[in-house]
Design a protein around this motif. Structure first.
Motif, PDB file in Angstrom:
ATOM      1  N   ARG A 519      86.390  21.676  45.759  1.00  0.00           N
ATOM      2  CA  ARG A 519      85.345  21.365  44.779  1.00  0.00           C
ATOM      3  C   ARG A 519      85.760  20.190  43.887  1.00  0.00           C
ATOM      4  O   ARG A 519      84.942  19.306  43.602  1.00  0.00           O
ATOM      5  N   LEU A 523      83.774  16.513  43.586  1.00  0.00           N
ATOM      6  CA  LEU A 523      83.310  15.935  42.327  1.00  0.00           C
ATOM      7  C   LEU A 523      83.948  14.570  42.051  1.00  0.00           C
ATOM      8  O   LEU A 523      83.311  13.678  41.496  1.00  0.00           O
ATOM      9  N   ALA A 537      83.613  17.319  32.768  1.00  0.00           N
ATOM     10  CA  ALA A 537      82.623  18.027  33.580  1.00  0.00           C
ATOM     11  C   ALA A 537      83.278  18.690  34.791  1.00  0.00           C
ATOM     12  O   ALA A 537      82.907  19.812  35.178  1.00  0.00           O
ATOM     13  N   ILE A 538      84.247  18.022  35.397  1.00  0.00           N
ATOM     14  CA  ILE A 538      84.956  18.619  36.530  1.00  0.00           C
ATOM     15  C   ILE A 538      85.733  19.842  36.066  1.00  0.00           C
ATOM     16  O   ILE A 538      85.699  20.904  36.699  1.00  0.00           O
ATOM     17  N   ASP A 541      83.518  22.854  35.600  1.00  0.00           N
ATOM     18  CA  ASP A 541      82.600  23.173  36.695  1.00  0.00           C
ATOM     19  C   ASP A 541      82.762  24.634  37.144  1.00  0.00           C
ATOM     20  O   ASP A 541      83.882  25.135  37.288  1.00  0.00           O
ATOM     21  N   GLN A 542      81.610  25.298  37.373  1.00  0.00           N
ATOM     22  CA  GLN A 542      81.647  26.705  37.776  1.00  0.00           C
ATOM     23  C   GLN A 542      80.803  26.975  39.021  1.00  0.00           C
ATOM     24  O   GLN A 542      80.325  28.088  39.222  1.00  0.00           O
ATOM     25  N   GLU A 577      75.866  28.619  40.863  1.00  0.00           N
ATOM     26  CA  GLU A 577      76.466  28.270  39.570  1.00  0.00           C
ATOM     27  C   GLU A 577      76.826  29.557  38.827  1.00  0.00           C
ATOM     28  O   GLU A 577      75.957  30.324  38.433  1.00  0.00           O
ATOM     29  N   THR A 688      86.293  29.340  41.265  1.00  0.00           N
ATOM     30  CA  THR A 688      85.636  28.203  40.626  1.00  0.00           C
ATOM     31  C   THR A 688      86.684  27.354  39.918  1.00  0.00           C
ATOM     32  O   THR A 688      87.752  27.840  39.529  1.00  0.00           O
TER      33      THR A 688
END
Length: 766
Positions: A519, A523, A537-538, A541-542, A577, A688
């Motif tokens: 993930r 990103l 933001a990375i 992230d979830q 999410e 996550t």
């Protein structure tokens, strides 16, 4: 607002309980002096301690000795009870203050000999590193000698802190190292499954290795078939191991060179995921002297900065997941005083340990040690008659100089000096990422990594007769490292970091699944250039790639009831999410956890640690389903129906059931718990990027990002960091939990070394 009013009322109730039980002393101040001047013996020159409005501390000294003295002093000011509790855990001395309920835990900890290992580690350090620790210890003791106000816990338990020693400083790092070296648990689990009668091939299905690693079934491997009694012994050892915080295979770091950033300067991110604590595991501090200037996260009870930056370089860490532990099965003599090694009888080394118990007589017991290490089966009282097991672990090596590595990292100015620092590093094996002001980025695998003979996979216990001893360690020059890779970034997230065609085996299991790595890579690749905002933001992230993998099978579940059909369509429309506000996240995880009981008849426990086994079962079928004369999809469908039925149409939001729990280590099960304990809504799951490890029984989480850091070399003082709870461990302080709401919302503090708002200033003078 109602939640905070309720907390206030409950807190007031706790205060009333304290006052009724303890009298007037509760009204006395327990907060340290943070302004004005104070005189302490041992200082060479004045030291300035400034505190920001958020509690972050800046220490400015004229020399390193005074700087580390002051760090010991301010750690003691804000975290004295935490430090006391940690050193007592490491030394196996909780029964002295908690009574007989802590005896088994003390026995476990004394058996391992963490405190003895800490004493040996101090002896192995060079003079420069010893001087750092000595100065830090002097600062703690200088504070204690000033007759300071003590946190409430000392008064409740009737404890007065004793003087500190160098071993008190190093013992907590030994504990953390042990918790991050979790291979023993997997070996004991496999050994226990063998004892239950499972075949090696079935165990390989239940515990599949990391993707793209084939199960190394080798006819030369000396697979030992234990008895049923061994299974009960393995269960008991698992329960004993619970006395240390459970390991989580979850930490992220990544670094981008200037070619991948908006500013043209490097960016570095790190968020180690560890068991939550109250107070926080970390303490934010800036240390400054003419020969030293570093800022970041420190560990109360230890000098230096563990994760952060100086004025030339920045660094971050994740657990390598290296296999640095092996369980050995000993051929014990009939009199149980020795074992056979290389066809000769070798007597055990023994030591007598004493546990002092509050209000009761002392308890003594004998610890047996082999050439491999402690005989761990002695941890189990009234153990069945089985072959004893011993554990070989690099962290018990007496020449552990890891602290010297951290001190050298703090002062390194370039990649060459950073690499030189790593020569000191022994355990726990960590992925260190690196960036500097010149725009260079790098990664090095640190630690002492064993080399095993062909046929010894490290997955199962082997005979401790000398035939399967380690063949040395991977040479330092051959440890995996990267410097300025062409793609312009480096990621580590407990995934397989072995280079292609690497001649050594570091691990066969790694961090469960590579979802977080994949993930993060998605990103990073999604944008040509990144800045601090996109790095944030990375880190927050979830999106669940676990859900992405299971979704095709969810799509084919044979659902009958209209209510479950509606819930399934709702789940399939979801993007994955794991937001705290998402009911679909609750539905998915509740189904996953319930379905993970599939092999419980064979294993004796839920199997949520191994999603690849569950995916394989849905894809190709499994004997656990065949025994029920049903397909795995049919069983999964029934599980979904049951989960939906428990909520009907009112599925709670994920944050309501998946709360992050920050519980006091001693008072959480007492009437005072509401005064100390905190819990907040939280998102995420085990895989996550913004992790939220899920307890399979309660759905709550106790493993989260324990610290977040974002370093921006375009403007170092614009970098960001945060940890949960607050800087102070004193419940009466305004900084006890003032960072928790910020951390929960994904906000950060600015990582300033200058230009900050100063709330308090304390001048330390000789």
């Amino acid at each position: 607002m109602l939640k905070w009013i309720k907390r206030l009322l409950i807190g007031l109730l706790g205060i009333i309980v304290l006052m009724v039980g303890g009298g007037y002393w509760f009204l006395q101040s327990t907060l340290p002096k943070v302004s004005g001047e104070a005189h302490f013996k041992g200082l060479l020159a004045p030291v300035t301690i400034s505190r920001e409005t958020n509690g972050v501390v800046h220490i400015r000294a004229e020399n390193e000795t005074d700087m580390f003295y002051a760090q010991g002093l301010i750690h003691a000011q804000d975290r004295l009870w935490q430090m006391e509790f940690q050193r007592r855990i490491g030394a196996g001395r909780l029964s002295e203050i908690l009574g007989n309920k802590a005896i088994e835990q003390d026995k476990f900890l004394k058996t391992w000999g963490f405190y003895r290992a800490a004493e040996q580690a101090y002896t192995a350090l060079n003079a420069e590193s010893k001087a750092v620790i000595d100065a830090y210890v002097a600062g703690i003791n200088g504070y204690l000698e000033s007759d300071p106000p003590l946190p409430i816990e000392f008064k409740l338990l009737g404890v007065k802190p004793a003087k500190w020693t160098p071993a008190d400083v190093l013992v907590w790092s030994k504990m953390m190292s042990f918790n991050l070296a979790g291979n023993r648990r997997a070996e004991l689990r496999r050994y226990g499954l063998l004892a239950k009668g499972l075949a090696e091939e079935r165990i390989a299905e239940l515990m599949p290795l990391y993707p793209k690693i084939a199960t190394p079934i080798d006819s030369t491997t000396p697979l030992i078939h234990p008895t049923t009694s061994d299974y009960h012994l393995m269960e008991a050892l698992w329960q004993a191991d619970a006395f240390t915080p459970p390991m989580t295979e979850a930490s992220n770091n990544w670094v981008l060179s200037g070619q991948r950033t908006v500013s043209g300067k490097a960016l570095l991110a790190n968020d180690p995921h560890l068991q939550m604590s109250n107070p926080s595991l970390w303490y934010l501090v800036h240390l400054s002297a003419p020969t030293y200037d570093a800022i970041g996260a420190s560990l109360p009870g230890l000098p230096c900065i563990v994760i952060g930056h100086n004025q030339a370089i920045a660094w971050g860490v994740t657990n390598v997941e290296a296999d640095v532990e092996d369980v050995y099965v000993l051929e014990e003599t009939e009199d149980k005083q020795g074992y056979v090694y290389q066809n000769e009888v070798v007597p055990y080394n023994t030591r007598t340990e004493t546990i002092k118990v509050k209000g009761e007589a002392d308890q003594t017991f004998i610890v047996k040690e082999s050439r491999y290490g402690v005989v761990i089966t002695e941890l189990v009282a009234d153990a069945p008659k089985t072959k004893p097991l011993a554990l070989r672990w690099t962290g018990h090596d007496p020449d552990d100089t890891t602290f010297s590595a951290y001190y050298a990292i703090n002062k390194a100015k370039n990649w060459t000096e950073f690499n030189a620092a790593m020569r000191y590093y022994i355990a726990p094996s960590q992925n260190f990422i690196y960036a500097d002001t010149a725009g260079n980025i790098g990664h090095i695998v640190s630690g002492r990594l064993p080399i095993r003979k062909a046929g010894h996979s490290g997955l199962y216990p082997v005979l401790g007769n000398g035939d399967w001893d380690w063949q040395g360690f991977i040479p330092f020059e051959e440890l995996p490292r990267r410097y300025n890779p062409p793609e312009g970034y480096i990621i580590t997230a407990n995934h397989n970091i072995s280079p292609e065609n690497y001649p050594y085996t570091i691990s066969l299991e790694w961090g469960g699944e590579p979802y977080r790595y994949e993930r993060i890579k998605q990103l990073i690749d999604a944008k040509e250039k990144h800045d601090l905002s996109s790095m944030r933001a990375i880190q927050l992230d979830q999106l669940s790639l676990l859900y992405t993998d299971f979704r095709p099978y969810l799509q084919n579940l044979p659902i009958i009831s209209p209510t479950a059909q509606a819930a399934l369509q709702r789940l399939l429309a979801w993007k994955g999410e794991m937001s705290p506000t998402s009911p679909e996240a609750t539905l998915f995880i509740a189904w996953y956890m319930a379905f993970s009981h599939l092999p419980q008849t064979e294993t004796g426990e839920s199997w949520f640690f191994y999603p690849r086994y569950l995916l394989n079962a849905l894809k190709s079928g499994d004997s656990a389903c065949a025994q029920q004369k049903r397909t795995c999809l049919e069983i999964a469908g029934d599980v979904f129906e049951t989960v939906v039925k428990q909520w009907s149409t009112d599925i709670p939001k994920w944050g309501l059931v998946h709360q992050a729990m920050f519980n006091h280590p001693i008072l959480t099960h007492t009437p005072l718990a509401p005064l100390f304990d905190r819990q907040v809504d939280f998102g995420g799951e085990r895989f996550t990027v913004n992790v939220g490890w899920v307890n399979p029984e309660t759905l709550k989480t106790t493993h989260v990002p324990s610290y977040r850091q974002l370093i921006d070399f375009s403007q170092l003082d614009n970098s960001a960091y945060i940890h949960p709870m607050g800087q102070s461990g004193n419940v009466m302080s305004s900084h006890f939990d003032d960072l928790l709401a910020l951390w929960q919302k994904g906000e950060y503090l600015t990582m300033q070394t200058k230009g900050y708002t100063e709330a308090n200033k304390l001048i330390l003078k000789p």
